[in-house]
Scaffold this active site. Structure first.
Site, PDB file in Angstrom:
ATOM      1  N   SER A  97       0.847  -1.199   0.000  1.00  0.00           N
ATOM      2  CA  SER A  97       0.000   0.000   0.000  1.00  0.00           C
ATOM      3  C   SER A  97       0.877   1.241   0.000  1.00  0.00           C
ATOM      4  O   SER A  97       1.655   1.464   0.939  1.00  0.00           O
ATOM      5  CB  SER A  97      -0.893   0.014   1.237  1.00  0.00           C
ATOM      6  OG  SER A  97      -1.433   1.313   1.386  1.00  0.00           O
ATOM      7  N   HIS A 151      -1.227  -1.260  -4.236  1.00  0.00           N
ATOM      8  CA  HIS A 151      -2.491  -1.029  -3.527  1.00  0.00           C
ATOM      9  C   HIS A 151      -2.590   0.470  -3.241  1.00  0.00           C
ATOM     10  O   HIS A 151      -1.699   1.062  -2.621  1.00  0.00           O
ATOM     11  CB  HIS A 151      -2.544  -1.839  -2.231  1.00  0.00           C
ATOM     12  CG  HIS A 151      -3.851  -1.726  -1.511  1.00  0.00           C
ATOM     13  ND1 HIS A 151      -4.974  -2.440  -1.876  1.00  0.00           N
ATOM     14  CD2 HIS A 151      -4.220  -0.968  -0.456  1.00  0.00           C
ATOM     15  CE1 HIS A 151      -5.982  -2.122  -1.076  1.00  0.00           C
ATOM     16  NE2 HIS A 151      -5.556  -1.231  -0.204  1.00  0.00           N
ATOM     17  N   GLY A 184      -2.934   3.701   8.174  1.00  0.00           N
ATOM     18  CA  GLY A 184      -1.962   2.616   8.173  1.00  0.00           C
ATOM     19  C   GLY A 184      -1.445   2.410   9.588  1.00  0.00           C
ATOM     20  O   GLY A 184      -1.710   3.220  10.487  1.00  0.00           O
ATOM     21  N   GLY A 185      -0.733   1.329   9.779  1.00  0.00           N
ATOM     22  CA  GLY A 185      -0.020   1.119  11.041  1.00  0.00           C
ATOM     23  C   GLY A 185      -0.860   0.674  12.230  1.00  0.00           C
ATOM     24  O   GLY A 185      -0.409   0.754  13.372  1.00  0.00           O
ATOM     25  N   ASP A 212      -4.849   3.556  -1.743  1.00  0.00           N
ATOM     26  CA  ASP A 212      -5.932   3.860  -0.796  1.00  0.00           C
ATOM     27  C   ASP A 212      -6.454   5.276  -0.983  1.00  0.00           C
ATOM     28  O   ASP A 212      -5.773   6.247  -0.670  1.00  0.00           O
ATOM     29  CB  ASP A 212      -5.416   3.703   0.634  1.00  0.00           C
ATOM     30  CG  ASP A 212      -5.175   2.248   0.994  1.00  0.00           C
ATOM     31  OD1 ASP A 212      -6.112   1.442   0.862  1.00  0.00           O
ATOM     32  OD2 ASP A 212      -4.040   1.919   1.413  1.00  0.00           O
ATOM     33  N   ASP A 231      -6.474  -6.704   4.139  1.00  0.00           N
ATOM     34  CA  ASP A 231      -5.914  -5.352   4.199  1.00  0.00           C
ATOM     35  C   ASP A 231      -5.911  -4.827   5.633  1.00  0.00           C
ATOM     36  O   ASP A 231      -6.971  -4.592   6.216  1.00  0.00           O
ATOM     37  CB  ASP A 231      -6.762  -4.444   3.294  1.00  0.00           C
ATOM     38  CG  ASP A 231      -6.172  -3.057   3.150  1.00  0.00           C
ATOM     39  OD1 ASP A 231      -5.063  -2.812   3.650  1.00  0.00           O
ATOM     40  OD2 ASP A 231      -6.839  -2.214   2.506  1.00  0.00           O
ATOM     41  N   GLY A 232      -4.694  -4.635   6.160  1.00  0.00           N
ATOM     42  CA  GLY A 232      -4.542  -4.005   7.474  1.00  0.00           C
ATOM     43  C   GLY A 232      -3.767  -4.859   8.446  1.00  0.00           C
ATOM     44  O   GLY A 232      -4.155  -5.997   8.737  1.00  0.00           O
ATOM     45  N   MET A 289     -11.302  -6.127   5.444  1.00  0.00           N
ATOM     46  CA  MET A 289     -10.524  -5.188   6.257  1.00  0.00           C
ATOM     47  C   MET A 289     -10.156  -5.886   7.572  1.00  0.00           C
ATOM     48  O   MET A 289     -11.032  -6.326   8.310  1.00  0.00           O
ATOM     49  CB  MET A 289     -11.338  -3.933   6.581  1.00  0.00           C
ATOM     50  CG  MET A 289     -11.525  -2.941   5.452  1.00  0.00           C
ATOM     51  SD  MET A 289     -10.027  -2.281   4.670  1.00  0.00           S
ATOM     52  CE  MET A 289      -9.019  -1.775   6.042  1.00  0.00           C
ATOM     53  N   MET A 302      -9.131   8.007   0.218  1.00  0.00           N
ATOM     54  CA  MET A 302     -10.008   8.315   1.361  1.00  0.00           C
ATOM     55  C   MET A 302     -10.589   9.722   1.198  1.00  0.00           C
ATOM     56  O   MET A 302      -9.893  10.622   0.728  1.00  0.00           O
ATOM     57  CB  MET A 302      -9.205   8.264   2.660  1.00  0.00           C
ATOM     58  CG  MET A 302      -8.493   6.942   2.888  1.00  0.00           C
ATOM     59  SD  MET A 302      -7.751   6.876   4.520  1.00  0.00           S
ATOM     60  CE  MET A 302      -6.762   5.372   4.352  1.00  0.00           C
ATOM     61  N   MET A 315     -12.217   4.303  -0.211  1.00  0.00           N
ATOM     62  CA  MET A 315     -12.878   4.480   1.090  1.00  0.00           C
ATOM     63  C   MET A 315     -13.602   5.818   1.024  1.00  0.00           C
ATOM     64  O   MET A 315     -13.219   6.797   1.670  1.00  0.00           O
ATOM     65  CB  MET A 315     -11.826   4.432   2.204  1.00  0.00           C
ATOM     66  CG  MET A 315     -11.363   3.010   2.486  1.00  0.00           C
ATOM     67  SD  MET A 315      -9.775   2.948   3.306  1.00  0.00           S
ATOM     68  CE  MET A 315      -8.705   3.021   1.879  1.00  0.00           C
ATOM     69  N   HIS A 326      -8.438   1.029  -3.828  1.00  0.00           N
ATOM     70  CA  HIS A 326      -9.357   0.778  -2.713  1.00  0.00           C
ATOM     71  C   HIS A 326     -10.025   2.099  -2.342  1.00  0.00           C
ATOM     72  O   HIS A 326      -9.387   2.978  -1.769  1.00  0.00           O
ATOM     73  CB  HIS A 326      -8.526   0.204  -1.549  1.00  0.00           C
ATOM     74  CG  HIS A 326      -9.292  -0.031  -0.293  1.00  0.00           C
ATOM     75  ND1 HIS A 326      -8.667  -0.306   0.910  1.00  0.00           N
ATOM     76  CD2 HIS A 326     -10.628  -0.052  -0.020  1.00  0.00           C
ATOM     77  CE1 HIS A 326      -9.574  -0.478   1.855  1.00  0.00           C
ATOM     78  NE2 HIS A 326     -10.767  -0.332   1.322  1.00  0.00           N
TER      79      HIS A 326
HETATM   80  C1  DX5 Z   1      -6.274   1.313   5.720  1.00  0.00           C
HETATM   81  C2  DX5 Z   1      -5.869   1.007   4.309  1.00  0.00           C
HETATM   82  C3  DX5 Z   1      -4.762   0.058   4.218  1.00  0.00           C
HETATM   83  C4  DX5 Z   1      -3.482   0.517   4.864  1.00  0.00           C
HETATM   84  C5  DX5 Z   1      -2.794  -0.694   5.401  1.00  0.00           C
HETATM   85  O1  DX5 Z   1      -7.461   2.009   5.738  1.00  0.00           O
HETATM   86  O2  DX5 Z   1      -6.939   0.473   3.572  1.00  0.00           O
HETATM   87  O3  DX5 Z   1      -4.515  -0.330   2.872  1.00  0.00           O
HETATM   88  O4  DX5 Z   1      -2.620   1.182   3.996  1.00  0.00           O
HETATM   89  O5  DX5 Z   1      -1.719  -0.278   6.146  1.00  0.00           O
HETATM   90  P1  DX5 Z   1      -0.991  -1.245   7.161  1.00  0.00           P
HETATM   91  O6  DX5 Z   1      -0.430  -2.373   6.360  1.00  0.00           O
HETATM   92  O7  DX5 Z   1       0.069  -0.365   7.753  1.00  0.00           O
HETATM   93  O8  DX5 Z   1      -2.013  -1.696   8.163  1.00  0.00           O
HETATM   94 ZN    ZN Z   2      -6.487  -0.448   1.531  1.00  0.00          ZN
END
Ligand code: DX5
Ligand code: ZN
Length: 216
Positions: free
Chosen positions: A8, A33, A144-145, A35, A175-176, A137, A37, A68, A66
């Site tokens: 990601s 990937h 992230g993180g 993201d 994912d996550g 999810m 948002m 969101m 992805h």
């Molecule tokens: C979170 C995202 C993920 C995110 C994952 O809302 O959809 O794709 O980047 O990050 P990690 O791998 O750090 O959990």
């Molecule tokens: Zn994602």
């Protein structure tokens, strides 16, 4: 088929997106990937079409986008034009999910549905045959993180059963919170694709970390 690794870019260095994209392109990553948002569906904002278009120049790998966001229908064509190959919308953001999935396919993209951690697999029963991908999810979307939610393993097994029962060709993406500690178990439960953000980009050697996840 060996499992798919989809780093990601959310956790990459946004000031050096060209360099990061070239690194991913040369690495063993299968997909990018990406993201998106909107600050409404999730409590965070990232980027949209112009950024995707900008990095599209640096790789021919699959762009796994992805969304969101609320009202994804409004932007399906724009994401196609910016270079998305797979477009995944959230079940929780789509009132007319069947129509949304058909619109994505009509634009020539693969169509995915993402489920938040609290959303049961059952809600996909009547759409699973139309899907190319289901994204589970394993954290609450937005950042992230975060730490991996353990209930994910049983959701994957349940989804795999549904896919087999219905002869669906949908891939299962997680994912996550994915790391080298849970990757093997996720694959053994039935996952086809693993997203990894902070685990890859916060490591000393992201390209090597991708290779390690690929060979796990
Ligand atoms: C979170 C995202 C993920 C995110 C994952 O809302 O959809 O794709 O980047 O990050 P990690 O791998 O750090 O959990
Ligand atoms: Zn994602």
């Amino acid at each position: 088929m060996s499992h798919i690794i989809a780093p990601s870019i959310l956790s990459s260095d946004f000031a050096n997106l060209q360099k990061e994209s070239e690194m991913l392109d040369k690495s063993q990553a299968d997909w990018f990937h990406i993201d998106v948002m909107d600050g409404v569906f999730v409590p965070n904002l990232t980027f949209g079409m112009p950024v995707i278009k900008a990095i599209r120049k640096y790789s021919d790998k699959v762009f796994d986008v992805h969304l969101m966001i609320e009202n994804p229908d409004k932007f399906i064509k724009d994401f196609k034009n910016s270079g998305a190959d797979i477009l995944t919308v959230h079940y929780e953001a789509c009132t007319h999910l069947h129509r949304t999935i058909q619109s994505i396919k009509n634009e020539g993209m693969k169509a995915g549905v993402a489920l938040n951690p609290h959303t049961n697999i059952n809600v996909l029963e009547d759409i699973i045959k139309d899907l190319d991908l289901v994204l589970i999810m394993s954290v609450n979307p937005g950042f992230g993180g975060q730490s991996f939610i353990e209930n994910t393993y049983s959701k994957i097994k349940k989804l795999k059963e549904l896919i087999l029962k219905t002869n669906s060709h949908a891939l299962i993406e997680i994912d996550g919170g994915v790391t080298d500690k849970n990757a093997r178990q996720l694959i053994d439960c039935g996952a086809d694709a693993l997203v990894a953000g902070s685990f890859v980009f916060n490591s000393n050697n992201p390209s090597q970390t991708i290779e390690n996840l690929k060979n796990i």
